[in-house]
Motif scaffolding. Structure first.
Motif, PDB file in Angstrom:
ATOM      1  N   SER A  20     -32.924 -32.330  -5.218  1.00 53.24           N
ATOM      2  CA  SER A  20     -33.729 -31.810  -4.125  1.00 53.24           C
ATOM      3  C   SER A  20     -33.731 -32.782  -2.958  1.00 53.24           C
ATOM      4  O   SER A  20     -33.578 -33.989  -3.146  1.00 53.24           O
ATOM      5  N   CYS A  21     -33.927 -32.234  -1.764  1.00 58.17           N
ATOM      6  CA  CYS A  21     -34.042 -33.053  -0.564  1.00 58.17           C
ATOM      7  C   CYS A  21     -35.329 -32.656   0.140  1.00 58.17           C
ATOM      8  O   CYS A  21     -35.458 -31.514   0.602  1.00 58.17           O
ATOM      9  N   VAL A  22     -36.263 -33.581   0.215  1.00 58.47           N
ATOM     10  CA  VAL A  22     -37.545 -33.320   0.855  1.00 58.47           C
ATOM     11  C   VAL A  22     -37.514 -33.900   2.262  1.00 58.47           C
ATOM     12  O   VAL A  22     -37.292 -35.098   2.444  1.00 58.47           O
ATOM     13  N   ALA A  23     -37.702 -33.039   3.248  1.00 57.12           N
ATOM     14  CA  ALA A  23     -37.653 -33.460   4.650  1.00 57.12           C
ATOM     15  C   ALA A  23     -39.056 -33.667   5.194  1.00 57.12           C
ATOM     16  O   ALA A  23     -39.987 -32.963   4.814  1.00 57.12           O
ATOM     17  N   SER A  24     -39.183 -34.618   6.088  1.00 55.38           N
ATOM     18  CA  SER A  24     -40.486 -34.858   6.701  1.00 55.38           C
ATOM     19  C   SER A  24     -40.304 -35.438   8.091  1.00 55.38           C
ATOM     20  O   SER A  24     -39.281 -36.066   8.385  1.00 55.38           O
ATOM     21  N   GLY A  25     -41.289 -35.186   8.945  1.00 56.14           N
ATOM     22  CA  GLY A  25     -41.283 -35.795  10.261  1.00 56.14           C
ATOM     23  C   GLY A  25     -40.456 -35.080  11.308  1.00 56.14           C
ATOM     24  O   GLY A  25     -40.285 -35.595  12.415  1.00 56.14           O
ATOM     25  N   PHE A  26     -39.927 -33.912  10.974  1.00 51.64           N
ATOM     26  CA  PHE A  26     -39.198 -33.154  11.972  1.00 51.64           C
ATOM     27  C   PHE A  26     -39.306 -31.670  11.636  1.00 51.64           C
ATOM     28  O   PHE A  26     -39.623 -31.299  10.511  1.00 51.64           O
ATOM     29  N   ASP A  27     -39.010 -30.853  12.629  1.00 50.89           N
ATOM     30  CA  ASP A  27     -39.094 -29.411  12.453  1.00 50.89           C
ATOM     31  C   ASP A  27     -37.872 -28.923  11.686  1.00 50.89           C
ATOM     32  O   ASP A  27     -36.731 -29.106  12.131  1.00 50.89           O
ATOM     33  N   PHE A  28     -38.132 -28.316  10.568  1.00 44.33           N
ATOM     34  CA  PHE A  28     -37.055 -27.843   9.686  1.00 44.33           C
ATOM     35  C   PHE A  28     -36.087 -26.921  10.413  1.00 44.33           C
ATOM     36  O   PHE A  28     -34.882 -26.943  10.139  1.00 44.33           O
ATOM     37  N   ASP A  29     -36.584 -26.117  11.328  1.00 44.41           N
ATOM     38  CA  ASP A  29     -35.744 -25.151  12.017  1.00 44.41           C
ATOM     39  C   ASP A  29     -34.788 -25.792  13.023  1.00 44.41           C
ATOM     40  O   ASP A  29     -33.837 -25.150  13.461  1.00 44.41           O
ATOM     41  N   ASP A  30     -35.047 -27.022  13.417  1.00 44.52           N
ATOM     42  CA  ASP A  30     -34.217 -27.680  14.417  1.00 44.52           C
ATOM     43  C   ASP A  30     -33.055 -28.462  13.815  1.00 44.52           C
ATOM     44  O   ASP A  30     -32.248 -29.044  14.554  1.00 44.52           O
ATOM     45  N   PHE A  67     -21.751 -24.728  -7.266  1.00 44.28           N
ATOM     46  CA  PHE A  67     -22.949 -25.284  -6.640  1.00 44.28           C
ATOM     47  C   PHE A  67     -23.576 -24.225  -5.732  1.00 44.28           C
ATOM     48  O   PHE A  67     -22.875 -23.434  -5.100  1.00 44.28           O
ATOM     49  N   THR A  68     -24.908 -24.244  -5.675  1.00 43.48           N
ATOM     50  CA  THR A  68     -25.636 -23.343  -4.785  1.00 43.48           C
ATOM     51  C   THR A  68     -26.687 -24.134  -4.025  1.00 43.48           C
ATOM     52  O   THR A  68     -27.508 -24.839  -4.640  1.00 43.48           O
ATOM     53  N   VAL A  69     -26.661 -24.016  -2.703  1.00 48.37           N
ATOM     54  CA  VAL A  69     -27.655 -24.694  -1.873  1.00 48.37           C
ATOM     55  C   VAL A  69     -28.668 -23.667  -1.395  1.00 48.37           C
ATOM     56  O   VAL A  69     -28.319 -22.528  -1.068  1.00 48.37           O
ATOM     57  N   SER A  70     -29.935 -24.060  -1.380  1.00 50.13           N
ATOM     58  CA  SER A  70     -30.993 -23.151  -0.942  1.00 50.13           C
ATOM     59  C   SER A  70     -32.102 -23.966  -0.288  1.00 50.13           C
ATOM     60  O   SER A  70     -32.175 -25.187  -0.457  1.00 50.13           O
ATOM     61  N   ALA A  71     -32.951 -23.275   0.453  1.00 48.73           N
ATOM     62  CA  ALA A  71     -34.021 -23.960   1.172  1.00 48.73           C
ATOM     63  C   ALA A  71     -35.350 -23.269   0.956  1.00 48.73           C
ATOM     64  O   ALA A  71     -35.409 -22.035   0.860  1.00 48.73           O
ATOM     65  N   ALA A  74     -41.315 -23.479   3.357  1.00 44.74           N
ATOM     66  CA  ALA A  74     -42.731 -23.816   3.184  1.00 44.74           C
ATOM     67  C   ALA A  74     -42.911 -25.220   2.623  1.00 44.74           C
ATOM     68  O   ALA A  74     -43.929 -25.875   2.871  1.00 44.74           O
ATOM     69  N   LYS A  75     -41.940 -25.673   1.847  1.00 45.40           N
ATOM     70  CA  LYS A  75     -42.021 -27.003   1.234  1.00 45.40           C
ATOM     71  C   LYS A  75     -41.128 -28.022   1.945  1.00 45.40           C
ATOM     72  O   LYS A  75     -41.038 -29.171   1.513  1.00 45.40           O
ATOM     73  N   ASN A  76     -40.460 -27.583   3.011  1.00 44.35           N
ATOM     74  CA  ASN A  76     -39.514 -28.467   3.716  1.00 44.35           C
ATOM     75  C   ASN A  76     -38.550 -29.121   2.733  1.00 44.35           C
ATOM     76  O   ASN A  76     -38.249 -30.316   2.814  1.00 44.35           O
ATOM     77  N   THR A  77     -38.062 -28.331   1.818  1.00 53.48           N
ATOM     78  CA  THR A  77     -37.217 -28.849   0.753  1.00 53.48           C
ATOM     79  C   THR A  77     -35.944 -28.023   0.634  1.00 53.48           C
ATOM     80  O   THR A  77     -35.974 -26.797   0.727  1.00 53.48           O
ATOM     81  N   VAL A  78     -34.840 -28.713   0.433  1.00 48.80           N
ATOM     82  CA  VAL A  78     -33.550 -28.082   0.186  1.00 48.80           C
ATOM     83  C   VAL A  78     -33.106 -28.462  -1.222  1.00 48.80           C
ATOM     84  O   VAL A  78     -33.248 -29.613  -1.637  1.00 48.80           O
ATOM     85  N   TYR A  79     -32.599 -27.492  -1.931  1.00 46.83           N
ATOM     86  CA  TYR A  79     -32.158 -27.706  -3.307  1.00 46.83           C
ATOM     87  C   TYR A  79     -30.644 -27.565  -3.403  1.00 46.83           C
ATOM     88  O   TYR A  79     -30.038 -26.723  -2.735  1.00 46.83           O
ATOM     89  N   LEU A  80     -30.052 -28.373  -4.242  1.00 44.06           N
ATOM     90  CA  LEU A  80     -28.630 -28.214  -4.577  1.00 44.06           C
ATOM     91  C   LEU A  80     -28.562 -28.017  -6.084  1.00 44.06           C
ATOM     92  O   LEU A  80     -28.770 -28.951  -6.864  1.00 44.06           O
ATOM     93  N   GLN A  81     -28.356 -26.770  -6.467  1.00 46.02           N
ATOM     94  CA  GLN A  81     -28.232 -26.424  -7.883  1.00 46.02           C
ATOM     95  C   GLN A  81     -26.775 -26.583  -8.283  1.00 46.02           C
ATOM     96  O   GLN A  81     -25.900 -25.914  -7.716  1.00 46.02           O
ATOM     97  N   MET A  82     -26.516 -27.439  -9.232  1.00 46.58           N
ATOM     98  CA  MET A  82     -25.152 -27.736  -9.653  1.00 46.58           C
ATOM     99  C   MET A  82     -24.943 -27.209 -11.075  1.00 46.58           C
ATOM    100  O   MET A  82     -25.710 -27.552 -11.974  1.00 46.58           O
TER     101      MET A  82
END
Length: 127
Positions: A20-30, A67-71, A74-82
């Motif tokens: 998982s990748c947890v993002a913080s401090g920036f707008d996810f949409d940008d 591999f499947t990537v998804s976002a 609401a949690k500002n999180t991206v997942y990489l399912q391998m």
């Protein structure tokens, strides 16, 4: 801003694992979120990316169909399912946030597009 990779570990060949990748401090949409990996003795390579704003994704050929990537916005999180992991997938996996979101395409997705890098999380595929 920051991108923090979590997960990883040891898995047997043919097994599955999610990082998982947890993002913080920036707008996810940008931004778009990209995954890279670096195996011992090899150069860092791009693996996959996703732009949550329009759902566009990219996969390098060696992981397509496995591999499947998804976002989760609401949690500002991206997942990489391998899945169907191979010993050749063994590497330190890095997530990073890049700009613009439209750069999550084959011709633009690369290290130079990334602004915030997370610490790597190791994935080992071995029996």
């Amino acid at each position: 801003g920051a991108a923090r990779g979590v997960g990883g570990g040891l898995v047997q060949p043919g097994g599955s694992l999610r990082v998982s990748c947890v993002a913080s401090g920036f707008d996810f949409d940008d931004y778009f979120i990209g995954w890279f990996r670096q195996a011992p003795g090899k150069e860092r390579e791009r693996v996959s990316c996703i732009a949550d704003i329009d759902g566009s994704t990219y996969y390098t050929d060696s992981v397509k169909g496995r591999f499947t990537v998804s976002a989760d916005n609401a949690k500002n999180t991206v997942y990489l399912q391998m899945s169907r992991l191979k010993p050749g997938d063994t590497a330190v996996y890095y997530c990073a946030a890049g700009v613009p979101p439209g750069a999550c395409v084959d011709t633009m997705f690369d290290s130079y597009a990334m602004k915030y890098w997370g610490k790597g999380t190791p994935v080992t595929v071995s029996s």
